[in-house]
Each structure stands twice: as C-alpha cells, then as structure tokens.
Write an enzyme that holds these catalytic residues in place. Sequence first.
Site, PDB file in Angstrom:
ATOM      1  N   PHE A   1       6.168   3.436   2.844  1.00 53.47           N
ATOM      2  CA  PHE A   1       7.386   2.686   3.173  1.00 53.47           C
ATOM      3  C   PHE A   1       8.658   3.505   2.986  1.00 53.47           C
ATOM      4  O   PHE A   1       9.689   3.212   3.603  1.00 53.47           O
ATOM      5  CB  PHE A   1       7.457   1.400   2.344  1.00 53.47           C
ATOM      6  CG  PHE A   1       7.963   1.564   0.938  1.00 53.47           C
ATOM      7  CD1 PHE A   1       9.308   1.374   0.636  1.00 53.47           C
ATOM      8  CD2 PHE A   1       7.100   1.878  -0.104  1.00 53.47           C
ATOM      9  CE1 PHE A   1       9.778   1.516  -0.661  1.00 53.47           C
ATOM     10  CE2 PHE A   1       7.562   2.015  -1.406  1.00 53.47           C
ATOM     11  CZ  PHE A   1       8.892   1.831  -1.683  1.00 53.47           C
ATOM     12  N   LYS A   2       8.612   4.538   2.182  1.00 57.72           N
ATOM     13  CA  LYS A   2       9.825   5.294   1.884  1.00 57.72           C
ATOM     14  C   LYS A   2      10.235   6.226   3.015  1.00 57.72           C
ATOM     15  O   LYS A   2      11.293   6.852   2.953  1.00 57.72           O
ATOM     16  CB  LYS A   2       9.649   6.064   0.574  1.00 57.72           C
ATOM     17  CG  LYS A   2       9.519   5.107  -0.608  1.00 57.72           C
ATOM     18  CD  LYS A   2       9.217   5.807  -1.907  1.00 57.72           C
ATOM     19  CE  LYS A   2       9.081   4.777  -3.034  1.00 57.72           C
ATOM     20  NZ  LYS A   2       8.731   5.366  -4.329  1.00 57.72           N
ATOM     21  N   ASP A   3       9.415   6.307   4.055  1.00 55.67           N
ATOM     22  CA  ASP A   3       9.758   7.171   5.189  1.00 55.67           C
ATOM     23  C   ASP A   3      11.099   6.787   5.807  1.00 55.67           C
ATOM     24  O   ASP A   3      11.881   7.656   6.193  1.00 55.67           O
ATOM     25  CB  ASP A   3       8.664   7.104   6.266  1.00 55.67           C
ATOM     26  CG  ASP A   3       7.464   7.960   5.919  1.00 55.67           C
ATOM     27  OD1 ASP A   3       7.646   9.031   5.323  1.00 55.67           O
ATOM     28  OD2 ASP A   3       6.327   7.554   6.236  1.00 55.67           O
TER      29      ASP A   3
END
Length: 423
Positions: A95-97
């Site tokens: 999700f941190k992309d």
Amino acid sequence: MASLEKAVVKGLAEDKGLYMPERIKPLPKEFFDSIDKMSFQEIAYTVADAFFGEDVDADSLKKIVYDTLAFDCPVVKVTDQIYSLELFHGPTLAFKDVGARFMARLLQYFLKKENNGKEVNVLVATSGDTGSAVANGFLGVEGIHVYVLYPKGKVSPIQECQFTTLGKNITAIEVDGVFDDCQALVKSAFMDEDLNNHMKLTSANSINVARFLPQSFYYFNAYARMKEIGLADQLVMCVPSGNFGNICSALFGHKMGLPIKRFIAANNANDIFYNYLKTGEYNPKPSKATLANAMDVGDPSNFARIYDLYKGDHQLVTSIIDGATYTDNNIRQTMQSCYAETGYILDPHGACGYQALKDLLQPGEVGVFCETAHPAKFKEKVDDILSSDVEIPQRLQEFMKGTKQSIAMSKNFADFKAYLLGE
C-alpha cells in the site's frame, strides 16, 4: 507556520514535531454525489488538489497524480458483509507505493523550482514495506539519495531484497536493533546540527506530509467502488495499523467530508493505540516482534497527528475510531479460517483487519479492510500457516535475482552520524 515546500523538503519540524495542514479543505457535496462515476485517477486528483493545489500548479499536480497511479486499487468481496481493499497492485505490491511515488515526484517538483543543485538525502526507517516502496519510488530520481534503515533479521526476505538489491541512489543500512531503533536514528539525524550543516536531509516515512496524505486516495476510491454496488450507506473502514500513517490519511479524508460511518484500527500485539482508546492514556513501550512485522511499532509517530486532529478529545476519537488487537495465534487462526471458508489468502497484516471486522461489525454495516500487501511478500509465513505454495508474482521474482548490498550499523547514533559524515 511553514510552506508545503518546506514541510515536504524538511520532513520533520525544527521542534521535533510533525507538520500539520493549517486547515483541511472540505470537498463539495457534488463530488460525493458523482464519485462512483469517476476513475481512481480522477478521484485522486480532486483530493490532491484540495491538499496541494495552492502550492503546485494544476498541470504539474495532475501529472504527479496520474504518474503515481499507473495501477488500479480494486475492492474484492470476501464475504457478504466484508470486502477487501487490495492495496498491493503497485510496483512493490504494498500500500505504501502510492505515498512513496507521489512524494518522490512532489519532492522532485520542488527541487526543480529551487534549482540550486544541492542533493537531498532521504532517510527512511522501515519495519517492512516502507523501505521497498520508498526505494523503488525514488530509484533513479535525479538529485535525491535514499538511505533505508531496517532492523536486522526482522523483515521478510522478499521485503529485504526489494531495497537491498537496487544500488544506484539507494543505500540500505542494516541496523542491529528493532524498528524503533531505526526510527530513533532517523529522528536524531534530523535534530543534529552538524549533519544538517553537512547535508540536506528529509524523511520519506509517514512523518512526511507528502508520504501519508496521498494514502487518503485509497479511501475515497473504496467509498466510490462500494457506492457503485450500492453498499456505501453504512460503510466501516478497517485499517491494519503500525505507525498510523495510513489510518491518519483516512481520518483526514473523513474531515474533508468522506462519508465513512466509522473506522477501526487493527493492531497486532503492539497494542499501544488500542490501550489509548480503552483508557485515554497513551503509553508507548518497546515494540514486540510479531508475524505482522510491518506493524511492529511501539511508539507510533502519527498518534500525534490523530491527537491534534481531534484536539485531544478522547471521547470524540473513540466515537469515530474503534480498535482491536491480535496475537500471533489469533493471526494464524484467522488466516486459516478465512482461507478454508472463502478461499481468500490473507497476509498477516490483512488478517488483523479482516478479523477486526468479523469481531466488531454491527448489524446492517458493511466493512472494508485494507489488505496492505500481497501475501507472497510473506511467503514463508503464509505457506507455513496455510500449508500452501503462494505463487510469487513476476515483479517480486525479479527483485529476488539481485545481490544484497547493505551497510551493517549499530543502533548507536554516534556510529550512524559518523557514517553520514564520511568519517
């Protein structure tokens, strides 16, 4: 008072506090009325404009958003009452992309405006996915060098290879300690006068506004997709939480008018926030190593933002956010039962979110939990728990072919400082 440019380039304020927007701009009713007809990119640009539009010209901001979101973010049915928001369709399958890619492009935008030729050094502490997302988001970006600090032996092998095999402008630093030690080194570096005179420093952890705010895009998109199928009226969002940047971005979205009924912060055995919800007292403590390692945080930085967002009103916080906490045994049982009953493969972090919805959803509510990373990123754990053989996506296989390049480091700040100063 600081400009957006200063908050992004500096990362942490001079008083060791976190930057907060002076005001949160509400979005118009018309936006929410038509949101289910909009694409992820269109939604994200509208939200980004409310956050950043006064400081970034429209064409540049649109390009940053569309370059960042070169992938989708689907909502997948798991049971009649529970849906998974799959946040793992970016370059590193986590999700941190979104936050990392957005920040890399926004930081580059401001550096080009400054045009002083001085390299910016990004320091980032990681308990797992932050390091890989930031490293890949900034890989090859001119004028920026990234140092990823990670706890030795406490990230999964696949996570580790995603930031230790890149080279170029990415340096991996293997710290003999836990995540909290890595985070302490980063914060100490920002406060050190010698280092700041020697080099330009910023952070790409969720302490940086450009990292955590774009994660709010996910929640607007989740609402849109659930509205599209007529299930948005009693919507509950559940977020597996470690450093609390992800759920903090969701709460900012709520302040902007996003009509989510309530939120659930799902913790592993690191239950500091859960205990705050129950008692009104915030007592950080050393982190515990768990199956859901990316959430192994004993003093979540973004608690300060949540506290400020609701003016320290514990009753108000608990009216909007519920909490849950799960042991490793709970996580194993949840992964096994979900797979047996639905065929859906959870990673250990997503398992906390799924179980929290099972435990806390009320009649008439529909829950969406964040599946924050592809289960293959934790293949050894998932295969052992489910007696499975999770297929490794091609993107992850490519990382695994590289050679590990990392610098061994103690948790002593003097050693880290000496390394950065080149002594």
